[in-house]
Scaffold this active site. Structure first.
Site, PDB file in Angstrom:
ATOM      1  N   ASN A  39       0.765  -1.148   0.212  1.00 61.52           N
ATOM      2  CA  ASN A  39      -0.023  -0.126  -0.144  1.00 61.52           C
ATOM      3  C   ASN A  39       0.911   1.197  -0.145  1.00 61.52           C
ATOM      4  O   ASN A  39       1.916   1.281   0.608  1.00 61.52           O
ATOM      5  CB  ASN A  39      -0.916  -0.106   1.043  1.00 61.52           C
ATOM      6  CG  ASN A  39      -0.360  -0.141   2.442  1.00 61.52           C
ATOM      7  OD1 ASN A  39       0.724  -0.793   2.715  1.00 61.52           O
ATOM      8  ND2 ASN A  39      -0.999   0.607   3.452  1.00 61.52           N
ATOM      9  N   GLU A  61       0.300   5.161   0.820  1.00 69.24           N
ATOM     10  CA  GLU A  61      -0.514   6.182   1.096  1.00 69.24           C
ATOM     11  C   GLU A  61      -0.081   7.581   0.414  1.00 69.24           C
ATOM     12  O   GLU A  61       1.073   7.725   0.499  1.00 69.24           O
ATOM     13  CB  GLU A  61      -0.606   6.000   2.721  1.00 69.24           C
ATOM     14  CG  GLU A  61      -1.308   5.068   3.303  1.00 69.24           C
ATOM     15  CD  GLU A  61      -1.385   4.984   4.645  1.00 69.24           C
ATOM     16  OE1 GLU A  61      -2.127   3.939   5.286  1.00 69.24           O
ATOM     17  OE2 GLU A  61      -0.895   5.681   5.558  1.00 69.24           O
ATOM     18  N   CYS A  84      -3.927   0.718  -2.941  1.00 70.19           N
ATOM     19  CA  CYS A  84      -3.945  -0.587  -1.958  1.00 70.19           C
ATOM     20  C   CYS A  84      -2.834  -1.517  -2.592  1.00 70.19           C
ATOM     21  O   CYS A  84      -2.485  -1.538  -3.956  1.00 70.19           O
ATOM     22  CB  CYS A  84      -5.229  -1.118  -1.961  1.00 70.19           C
ATOM     23  SG  CYS A  84      -6.659  -0.529  -1.338  1.00 70.19           S
ATOM     24  N   GLU A 139      -2.782  -4.722  -3.110  1.00 68.44           N
ATOM     25  CA  GLU A 139      -3.441  -5.562  -4.075  1.00 68.44           C
ATOM     26  C   GLU A 139      -3.752  -4.944  -5.679  1.00 68.44           C
ATOM     27  O   GLU A 139      -3.225  -5.762  -6.458  1.00 68.44           O
ATOM     28  CB  GLU A 139      -4.909  -6.057  -3.739  1.00 68.44           C
ATOM     29  CG  GLU A 139      -4.948  -6.676  -2.367  1.00 68.44           C
ATOM     30  CD  GLU A 139      -5.318  -5.937  -1.322  1.00 68.44           C
ATOM     31  OE1 GLU A 139      -6.026  -6.384  -0.286  1.00 68.44           O
ATOM     32  OE2 GLU A 139      -4.963  -4.653  -1.300  1.00 68.44           O
ATOM     33  N   CYS A 171     -10.445  -4.613   0.457  1.00 70.05           N
ATOM     34  CA  CYS A 171     -11.295  -3.538   0.429  1.00 70.05           C
ATOM     35  C   CYS A 171     -12.289  -3.825  -0.759  1.00 70.05           C
ATOM     36  O   CYS A 171     -11.945  -4.483  -1.646  1.00 70.05           O
ATOM     37  CB  CYS A 171     -10.702  -2.036   0.565  1.00 70.05           C
ATOM     38  SG  CYS A 171     -10.099  -1.831  -1.283  1.00 70.05           S
ATOM     39  N   CYS A 194     -10.655  -3.282  -4.074  1.00 69.58           N
ATOM     40  CA  CYS A 194     -10.020  -4.204  -4.668  1.00 69.58           C
ATOM     41  C   CYS A 194     -10.480  -5.657  -4.991  1.00 69.58           C
ATOM     42  O   CYS A 194     -10.192  -6.465  -5.720  1.00 69.58           O
ATOM     43  CB  CYS A 194      -8.606  -4.469  -3.387  1.00 69.58           C
ATOM     44  SG  CYS A 194      -7.450  -3.133  -3.381  1.00 69.58           S
TER      45      CYS A 194
END
Length: 156
Positions: free
Chosen positions: A61, A63, A72, A74, A110, A113
């Site tokens: 990830n 940010e 993210c 993934e 999430c 994803c």
């Protein structure tokens, strides 16, 4: 009126019992935690994607102070795979999360994803095995579609 139910099963292994087939992918996902930029949430996520040619690509990830600009793990790994191996199918993805150096209980992707993984499944017309790696156990799910049974599909 029609009433329907969604149900699926998964296998959960203690981490010392995970089949050897998945060991390398899980270890790569754990190693990818080191590439996480999680200065704001302090929640690291790593992902490792196994391609049908045996190549493993990783993501973490990333940010941003403007959270919607974050990526993210993934999607980071899936986008790298598609960009660098456009004609090679994804067969599995392992996902792991940590706070500091402590691996969390297994987390699921999430919604963004989940939709992204399902979209890859639909595009390649084959399932992607999802490994949700936790501190003590790993859950193995046969298809990302099980995580998002009413996925958006524009049928373009």
């Amino acid at each position: 009126m029609k009433k329907d139910t969604f149900a699926f099963s998964f296998i959960e292994y203690n981490n010392d019992e995970v089949p050897a087939l998945w060991y390398n992918l899980i270890e790569k996902a754990k190693m990818s935690l080191g590439g996480s930029n999680s200065d704001y949430s302090h929640f690291k996520v790593g992902a490792a994607v196994l391609l049908e040619n045996g190549v493993v690509v990783c993501g973490a990830n990333q940010e941003n102070v403007s959270f919607p600009c974050s990526t993210c793990a993934e999607r980071s790994a899936l986008n790298y795979a598609r960009s660098n191996y456009p004609n090679v199918n994804v067969t599995a993805i392992a996902i792991v999360a940590a706070r500091g150096d402590e691996i969390e209980d297994s987390i699921s992707p999430c919604g963004l994803c989940r939709q992204s993984i399902v979209d890859v499944e639909n595009r390649q017309q084959s399932c992607i095995t999802v490994l949700l790696v936790g501190k003590f156990a790993t859950r193995i799910i046969d298809s990302a579609g099980f995580l998002l049974p009413l996925a958006f599909d524009a049928k373009i």
